[in-house]
Design a protein around this motif. Sequence first.
Motif, mmCIF file in Angstrom:
data_model
loop_
_atom_site.group_PDB
_atom_site.id
_atom_site.type_symbol
_atom_site.label_atom_id
_atom_site.label_comp_id
_atom_site.label_asym_id
_atom_site.label_seq_id
_atom_site.Cartn_x
_atom_site.Cartn_y
_atom_site.Cartn_z
ATOM 1 N N ILE A 83 0.836 -1.204 0.000
ATOM 2 C CA ILE A 83 0.000 0.000 0.000
ATOM 3 C C ILE A 83 0.868 1.251 0.000
ATOM 4 O O ILE A 83 0.619 2.203 -0.761
ATOM 5 C CB ILE A 83 -0.941 -0.004 1.222
ATOM 6 C CG1 ILE A 83 -2.000 -1.098 1.078
ATOM 7 C CG2 ILE A 83 -1.617 1.352 1.399
ATOM 8 C CD1 ILE A 83 -2.866 -1.263 2.313
ATOM 9 N N ALA A 84 1.916 1.264 0.837
ATOM 10 C CA ALA A 84 2.763 2.447 0.956
ATOM 11 C C ALA A 84 3.504 2.743 -0.345
ATOM 12 O O ALA A 84 3.551 3.897 -0.798
ATOM 13 C CB ALA A 84 3.748 2.254 2.099
ATOM 14 N N ILE A 85 4.085 1.723 -0.952
ATOM 15 C CA ILE A 85 4.857 1.941 -2.181
ATOM 16 C C ILE A 85 3.945 2.369 -3.324
ATOM 17 O O ILE A 85 4.237 3.329 -4.058
ATOM 18 C CB ILE A 85 5.631 0.663 -2.542
ATOM 19 C CG1 ILE A 85 6.686 0.366 -1.474
ATOM 20 C CG2 ILE A 85 6.289 0.809 -3.914
ATOM 21 C CD1 ILE A 85 7.453 -0.922 -1.711
ATOM 22 N N ALA A 86 2.830 1.657 -3.515
ATOM 23 C CA ALA A 86 1.913 2.002 -4.608
ATOM 24 C C ALA A 86 1.326 3.392 -4.412
ATOM 25 O O ALA A 86 1.213 4.173 -5.368
ATOM 26 C CB ALA A 86 0.800 0.960 -4.694
ATOM 27 N N ALA A 87 0.956 3.734 -3.175
ATOM 28 C CA ALA A 87 0.384 5.054 -2.916
ATOM 29 C C ALA A 87 1.406 6.157 -3.156
ATOM 30 O O ALA A 87 1.056 7.237 -3.653
ATOM 31 C CB ALA A 87 -0.141 5.119 -1.488
ATOM 32 N N THR A 88 2.660 5.914 -2.828
ATOM 33 C CA THR A 88 3.702 6.921 -3.051
ATOM 34 C C THR A 88 3.905 7.171 -4.538
ATOM 35 O O THR A 88 4.038 8.320 -4.976
ATOM 36 C CB THR A 88 5.013 6.479 -2.407
ATOM 37 O OG1 THR A 88 4.805 6.229 -1.010
ATOM 38 C CG2 THR A 88 6.081 7.545 -2.567
ATOM 39 N N ILE A 89 3.925 6.102 -5.318
ATOM 40 C CA ILE A 89 4.119 6.249 -6.770
ATOM 41 C C ILE A 89 2.940 6.985 -7.396
ATOM 42 O O ILE A 89 3.112 7.924 -8.193
ATOM 43 C CB ILE A 89 4.316 4.873 -7.419
ATOM 44 C CG1 ILE A 89 5.617 4.230 -6.907
ATOM 45 C CG2 ILE A 89 4.348 4.991 -8.939
ATOM 46 C CD1 ILE A 89 5.828 2.809 -7.387
ATOM 47 N N ILE A 90 1.724 6.567 -7.047
ATOM 48 C CA ILE A 90 0.538 7.230 -7.602
ATOM 49 C C ILE A 90 0.477 8.683 -7.161
ATOM 50 O O ILE A 90 0.183 9.588 -7.964
ATOM 51 C CB ILE A 90 -0.732 6.475 -7.176
ATOM 52 C CG1 ILE A 90 -0.736 5.070 -7.764
ATOM 53 C CG2 ILE A 90 -1.989 7.235 -7.616
ATOM 54 C CD1 ILE A 90 -1.882 4.204 -7.283
ATOM 55 N N LEU A 207 7.602 8.375 1.323
ATOM 56 C CA LEU A 207 7.521 6.924 1.368
ATOM 57 C C LEU A 207 7.667 6.418 2.794
ATOM 58 O O LEU A 207 6.931 5.515 3.234
ATOM 59 C CB LEU A 207 8.598 6.312 0.471
ATOM 60 C CG LEU A 207 8.722 4.778 0.494
ATOM 61 C CD1 LEU A 207 7.418 4.113 0.053
ATOM 62 C CD2 LEU A 207 9.883 4.315 -0.371
ATOM 63 N N ASP A 208 8.606 6.993 3.526
ATOM 64 C CA ASP A 208 8.778 6.623 4.931
ATOM 65 C C ASP A 208 7.521 6.944 5.743
ATOM 66 O O ASP A 208 7.095 6.153 6.587
ATOM 67 C CB ASP A 208 9.987 7.360 5.510
ATOM 68 C CG ASP A 208 10.166 7.098 6.995
ATOM 69 O OD1 ASP A 208 10.550 5.981 7.366
ATOM 70 O OD2 ASP A 208 9.912 8.031 7.786
ATOM 71 N N SER A 209 6.907 8.106 5.470
ATOM 72 C CA SER A 209 5.679 8.469 6.180
ATOM 73 C C SER A 209 4.540 7.523 5.831
ATOM 74 O O SER A 209 3.752 7.135 6.703
ATOM 75 C CB SER A 209 5.287 9.911 5.838
ATOM 76 O OG SER A 209 6.280 10.823 6.259
ATOM 77 N N ASN A 210 4.450 7.139 4.570
ATOM 78 C CA ASN A 210 3.371 6.233 4.159
ATOM 79 C C ASN A 210 3.508 4.855 4.787
ATOM 80 O O ASN A 210 2.499 4.191 5.060
ATOM 81 C CB ASN A 210 3.337 6.117 2.639
ATOM 82 C CG ASN A 210 2.744 7.343 1.971
ATOM 83 O OD1 ASN A 210 2.040 8.125 2.607
ATOM 84 N ND2 ASN A 210 3.028 7.522 0.702
ATOM 85 N N LEU A 211 4.739 4.419 5.013
ATOM 86 C CA LEU A 211 4.930 3.136 5.688
ATOM 87 C C LEU A 211 4.361 3.173 7.097
ATOM 88 O O LEU A 211 3.810 2.179 7.583
ATOM 89 C CB LEU A 211 6.420 2.780 5.720
ATOM 90 C CG LEU A 211 7.048 2.379 4.386
ATOM 91 C CD1 LEU A 211 8.563 2.248 4.524
ATOM 92 C CD2 LEU A 211 6.460 1.054 3.886
#
Length: 245
Positions: A83-90, A207-211
């Motif tokens: 979720i974190a990686i995909a959300a960061t890219i989008i 990305l760190d925050s989304n994790l």
Amino acid sequence: MTTAVSYPSRWRAPSIFGSPGRRLAFWALVAAYLVWSLSSLNIDTARIIAGLPRAWTILERMVPPDFSRWQLLLTGMVESVQIAIAATIIGAVLSIPLGIAAAANLSPRPLYLAARGFIVVGRTFHEVIIAIFFVKLFGFGPVAGLLTLAFSSAIFLGKMLAEDIENMKPGPVEAIRATGASFGQTFFYAVVPQVLVKTLGVLIYRLDSNLRHSTVIGIVGAGGIGQTLSASSRATISTLPARSC
């Protein structure tokens, strides 16, 4: 005969308050506000003391940790990372047009005001509030978490990109424009080289925050390890002895 002028031997920064009286008044207001805030919270000391044994019981159950359901935990952790990686890219992709529109030196005034207003309104909502909204729309699961973090990432990255664009050096932009270059050519050859490094740094930070956020939003049912931990916590709390109110 001239009188020697004595200068202070140590430099002291000027006070932000201007005078000792203003400094005293400021701290008096801070203390009064703190007292008023604490008095309005209706803190029940007896209830806090009664809840300490329950907290100790929870801590006892946490040691040693139980990894008997490690597959469930691993699935939740992997889902949070996805979720974190995909959300960061989008969010990064969506932030590019938003950041350009919110930069006063690149976009027309009406578009700038609309983009800045959208960013201001979007940043007023916490990720948990946005997650509740998407959970209501799409139900429990990682889809709600992905949309939540993608929206928050686009708002955050768009704002930071707009700030970097507005603070860049105008010389390269004017030089590229003087050659008759289009807006796209000006952006790629004059803007991107100046903001790329800062943008990558902010992207890694997001990305760190989304994790971390992917765990928090799971508490409201937006997927990830947070949803697993929330369900486990509710099951644990239900087995604790009832507290006296």
